[in-house]
Design a protein around this motif. Structure first.
Motif, mmCIF file in Angstrom:
data_model
loop_
_atom_site.group_PDB
_atom_site.id
_atom_site.type_symbol
_atom_site.label_atom_id
_atom_site.label_comp_id
_atom_site.label_asym_id
_atom_site.label_seq_id
_atom_site.Cartn_x
_atom_site.Cartn_y
_atom_site.Cartn_z
ATOM 1 N N PHE A 273 -2.427 -4.898 2.821
ATOM 2 C CA PHE A 273 -2.104 -3.707 3.619
ATOM 3 C C PHE A 273 -2.781 -3.787 4.993
ATOM 4 O O PHE A 273 -2.137 -3.545 6.022
ATOM 5 C CB PHE A 273 -2.562 -2.461 2.866
ATOM 6 C CG PHE A 273 -2.270 -1.175 3.583
ATOM 7 C CD1 PHE A 273 -1.077 -0.502 3.361
ATOM 8 C CD2 PHE A 273 -3.177 -0.646 4.492
ATOM 9 C CE1 PHE A 273 -0.799 0.684 4.031
ATOM 10 C CE2 PHE A 273 -2.910 0.535 5.161
ATOM 11 C CZ PHE A 273 -1.711 1.194 4.937
ATOM 12 N N LEU A 274 -4.049 -4.129 5.005
ATOM 13 C CA LEU A 274 -4.799 -4.148 6.254
ATOM 14 C C LEU A 274 -4.376 -5.298 7.166
ATOM 15 O O LEU A 274 -4.303 -5.135 8.396
ATOM 16 C CB LEU A 274 -6.294 -4.239 5.963
ATOM 17 C CG LEU A 274 -6.900 -3.011 5.270
ATOM 18 C CD1 LEU A 274 -8.341 -3.286 4.839
ATOM 19 C CD2 LEU A 274 -6.850 -1.786 6.184
ATOM 20 N N ALA A 277 -1.171 -4.333 8.815
ATOM 21 C CA ALA A 277 -1.425 -3.353 9.874
ATOM 22 C C ALA A 277 -2.050 -4.020 11.094
ATOM 23 O O ALA A 277 -1.734 -3.671 12.247
ATOM 24 C CB ALA A 277 -2.341 -2.250 9.352
ATOM 25 N N LYS A 278 -2.914 -5.006 10.873
ATOM 26 C CA LYS A 278 -3.522 -5.709 11.993
ATOM 27 C C LYS A 278 -2.481 -6.494 12.766
ATOM 28 O O LYS A 278 -2.495 -6.513 14.010
ATOM 29 C CB LYS A 278 -4.629 -6.643 11.492
ATOM 30 C CG LYS A 278 -5.373 -7.355 12.628
ATOM 31 C CD LYS A 278 -6.398 -8.344 12.107
ATOM 32 C CE LYS A 278 -7.046 -9.088 13.295
ATOM 33 N NZ LYS A 278 -7.950 -10.160 12.854
ATOM 34 N N ARG A 280 0.522 -5.725 13.181
ATOM 35 C CA ARG A 280 1.277 -4.748 13.968
ATOM 36 C C ARG A 280 0.404 -4.100 15.040
ATOM 37 O O ARG A 280 0.887 -3.279 15.809
ATOM 38 C CB ARG A 280 1.844 -3.644 13.066
ATOM 39 C CG ARG A 280 2.776 -4.108 11.974
ATOM 40 C CD ARG A 280 3.492 -2.914 11.341
ATOM 41 N NE ARG A 280 2.575 -1.878 10.888
ATOM 42 C CZ ARG A 280 2.028 -1.832 9.683
ATOM 43 N NH1 ARG A 280 2.288 -2.803 8.805
ATOM 44 N NH2 ARG A 280 1.192 -0.850 9.333
ATOM 45 N N ASP A 282 -1.923 -1.949 14.414
ATOM 46 C CA ASP A 282 -1.830 -0.543 14.040
ATOM 47 C C ASP A 282 -2.794 -0.218 12.904
ATOM 48 O O ASP A 282 -2.471 0.561 12.009
ATOM 49 C CB ASP A 282 -0.388 -0.218 13.628
ATOM 50 C CG ASP A 282 -0.128 1.283 13.566
ATOM 51 O OD1 ASP A 282 -0.737 2.022 14.363
ATOM 52 O OD2 ASP A 282 0.676 1.712 12.711
ATOM 53 N N LEU A 283 -3.987 -0.822 12.926
ATOM 54 C CA LEU A 283 -4.981 -0.499 11.906
ATOM 55 C C LEU A 283 -5.389 0.965 12.036
ATOM 56 O O LEU A 283 -5.640 1.457 13.136
ATOM 57 C CB LEU A 283 -6.216 -1.386 12.067
ATOM 58 C CG LEU A 283 -6.154 -2.800 11.477
ATOM 59 C CD1 LEU A 283 -7.336 -3.624 11.949
ATOM 60 C CD2 LEU A 283 -6.098 -2.743 9.962
ATOM 61 N N SER A 284 -5.461 1.643 10.892
ATOM 62 C CA SER A 284 -5.800 3.067 10.899
ATOM 63 C C SER A 284 -6.435 3.456 9.577
ATOM 64 O O SER A 284 -5.906 3.138 8.506
ATOM 65 C CB SER A 284 -4.543 3.910 11.142
ATOM 66 O OG SER A 284 -4.770 5.266 10.842
ATOM 67 N N ASP A 287 -4.008 5.843 7.573
ATOM 68 C CA ASP A 287 -2.951 5.204 6.775
ATOM 69 C C ASP A 287 -3.524 4.546 5.527
ATOM 70 O O ASP A 287 -2.943 4.612 4.434
ATOM 71 C CB ASP A 287 -2.215 4.155 7.615
ATOM 72 C CG ASP A 287 -1.314 4.779 8.665
ATOM 73 O OD1 ASP A 287 -1.188 6.020 8.681
ATOM 74 O OD2 ASP A 287 -0.736 4.015 9.470
ATOM 75 N N ARG A 409 -4.846 1.509 15.994
ATOM 76 C CA ARG A 409 -4.146 2.670 16.526
ATOM 77 C C ARG A 409 -5.161 3.532 17.281
ATOM 78 O O ARG A 409 -6.277 3.722 16.818
ATOM 79 C CB ARG A 409 -3.522 3.488 15.403
ATOM 80 C CG ARG A 409 -2.723 4.704 15.870
ATOM 81 C CD ARG A 409 -2.262 5.513 14.684
ATOM 82 N NE ARG A 409 -1.511 4.681 13.742
ATOM 83 C CZ ARG A 409 -1.214 5.033 12.499
ATOM 84 N NH1 ARG A 409 -1.636 6.202 12.026
ATOM 85 N NH2 ARG A 409 -0.541 4.224 11.718
#
Length: 479
Positions: A273-274, A277-278, A280, A282-284, A287, A409
């Protein structure tokens, strides 16, 4: 203390073999070239002999040098003498201001046994009375530094958690209460929710009847109940024994919290998951929190477990109270945390301009607050969320050095602050006019951070009222 203990044992072994050979102190001293009084100091562990002297003593006594240097007492009586000498030279006995009783051969064996028994009980009670505030802070600091060296990552517990989840078929997503119950069953336990848990305990394990007692299942959300159950199981899976020191108690608490997090946010699923997101950028934490159905704080802490080893990111975490005091913190990214002269950070005030404090003054707190902060140690980007408990408001912050903000993010925030702390002129020292106005005209009373300064009550398990726990188990064992 280890060196002193070795000298005591060495001295007693020399005395044992001297008497066995039939020499007086003066006779043996004359043979090896020292006066008897000097040899007496060696036998009493108060002087370290040179190697040449030891070789001569061994030769005159007709024993191998290795025999004199053995760490074992030559007989049971001598073992007691060594233990008494060791105990009386320790800081615990010294703090009592009592005279030292020489552990000589003239001391009756019954008296020696009684004295050693008293010292054993004194040491046992001192260990159970963990810990003074100073000891607690020192132990917590040492643990924080060790975890920083390991990037807050414990692969051995990750492995145990993965194996435990595999038993119940859980591979990803939010861990259900049913899966937690199945995991307990696989260990031979059933989860029992009661409304009369001992006030000093978050959960209680009944090893005899295979039960884990937890608070009522009607707690809103129930997120904490899954974690409590997993923490209780972790003690068994990790092979914990009753802690013998406050440092061991802290280590065990960290390990059970880590295990619970590794179950609620499984390693492989979390890393996938992380990493996605990285990629993209868009780490958050928000989320990550929502994907696994955990609290914001749990997700933020779990991110620190995985960020460096699995994502290649150094970062920091802060939980700060509404008065600016640090309640919990971790960093391996160079952020300079405020600390006292001992290196402890708990209770220290963070800069007023840091995001962890600025977020507490926002009107809209439904989303994360993003900020760049220029500090003497570099520029850091932070994402901060606030919360509230009966004890007051708090903030949860995660952050990274400026160069790593590109993966998160909120990196495009225009909010920027400057901090010169620990320079007191940054945000602590009043200007000259204000200081002149109120100097000698004010006398505030400080609000103490009781959770930081208070020692835990004594007991086999720190902070737990053993009598209350045993009475609770007795009352429930028949049901």
């Amino acid at each position: 203390m280890a060196a002193e203990t070795d000298l005591i044992t060495l001295g007693r072994r020399i005395r044992h073999h001297r008497k066995k050979a039939g020499f007086t102190l003066d006779q043996l001293g004359a043979r090896v070239g020292v006066v008897g009084s000097q040899l007496s100091l060696v036998e009493n562990g108060r002087r370290e002999p040179r190697l040449v002297l030891l070789q001569n003593i061994a030769s005159e006594l007709g024993v191998p040098l290795a025999d004199l240097l053995s760490g074992d007492a030559p007989d049971a009586r001598t073992a007691l003498e060594i233990e008494l000498s060791r105990a009386q030279r320790g800081p615990l006995y010294a703090s009592l201001g009592l005279p030292v009783v020489p552990a000589s051969r003239s001391l009756p064996t019954e008296t020696l046994e009684s004295l050693v028994g008293l010292h054993r009980e004194l040491i046992r009670r001192a260990n159970r009375a963990v810990a003074t505030p100073e000891e607690a802070r020192r132990a917590n600091t040492e643990l924080r530094l060790r975890m920083r060296e390991r990037n807050n990552y414990l692969p051995e517990i990750e492995k145990i958690a993965s194996e435990a989840l595999a038993k119940v078929g859980h591979v990803g997503g939010a861990l259900t209460h049913r899966s937690v119950s199945l995991l307990a069953e696989s260990l031979g336990f059933s989860l029992i929710h009661v409304d009369d848990l001992p006030h000093s305990a978050r959960s209680v394990i009944d090893l005899e009847n295979g039960r884990i007692y937890l608070p009522p299942a009607s707690i809103p959300g129930g997120h904490g109940l899954r974690s409590m159950a997993l923490q209780a199981m972790a003690h068994r899976l990790l092979g914990h024994q009753p802690p013998e020191s406050y440092a061991e108690f802290l280590q065990q608490r960290l390990e059970i919290n880590y295990f619970a997090a590794a179950c609620l946010m499984p390693h492989d699923a979390s890393v996938r998951f992380l990493r996605a997101a990285k990629e993209r950028r868009d780490l958050s934490v928000e989320d990550f929190r929502d994907a696994f159905g955990v609290t914001h704080e749990a997700a933020a802490l779990r991110l620190t477990n995985l960020s460096t080893e699995q994502l290649g990111l150094s970062m920091h975490f802060l939980r700060v109270a509404d008065d600016g005091a640090i309640q919990k913190a971790y960093e391996n990214d160079g952020l300079v945390l405020p600390m006292d002269v001992t290196g402890a950070i708990e209770g220290q005030l963070v800069c007023r301009f840091w995001a962890s404090r600025a977020a507490l003054h926002r009107t809209n707190r439904t989303t994360e607050f993003y900020q760049y902060t220029d500090t003497p140690g570099g520029t850091f980007w932070c994402a901060t969320q606030t919360g509230k408990t009966d004890a007051g408001e708090f903030s949860i912050s995660v952050g990274v050095p400026f160069a790593e903000a590109k993966w998160f993010r909120g990196r495009d925030t225009t909010v920027r602050a400057q901090s010169r702390c620990p320079d007191e002129s940054c945000c602590r020292r009043p200007d000259d006019e204000l200081a002149e106005r109120w100097r000698d005209r004010a006398w505030p009373s400080a609000r103490l951070h009781a959770h930081i300064l208070s020692p835990l009550p004594q007991g086999e398990f720190p902070g737990v009222d053993t009598l209350e726990v045993y009475e609770f188990l007795e009352s429930h064992s028949a049901t």
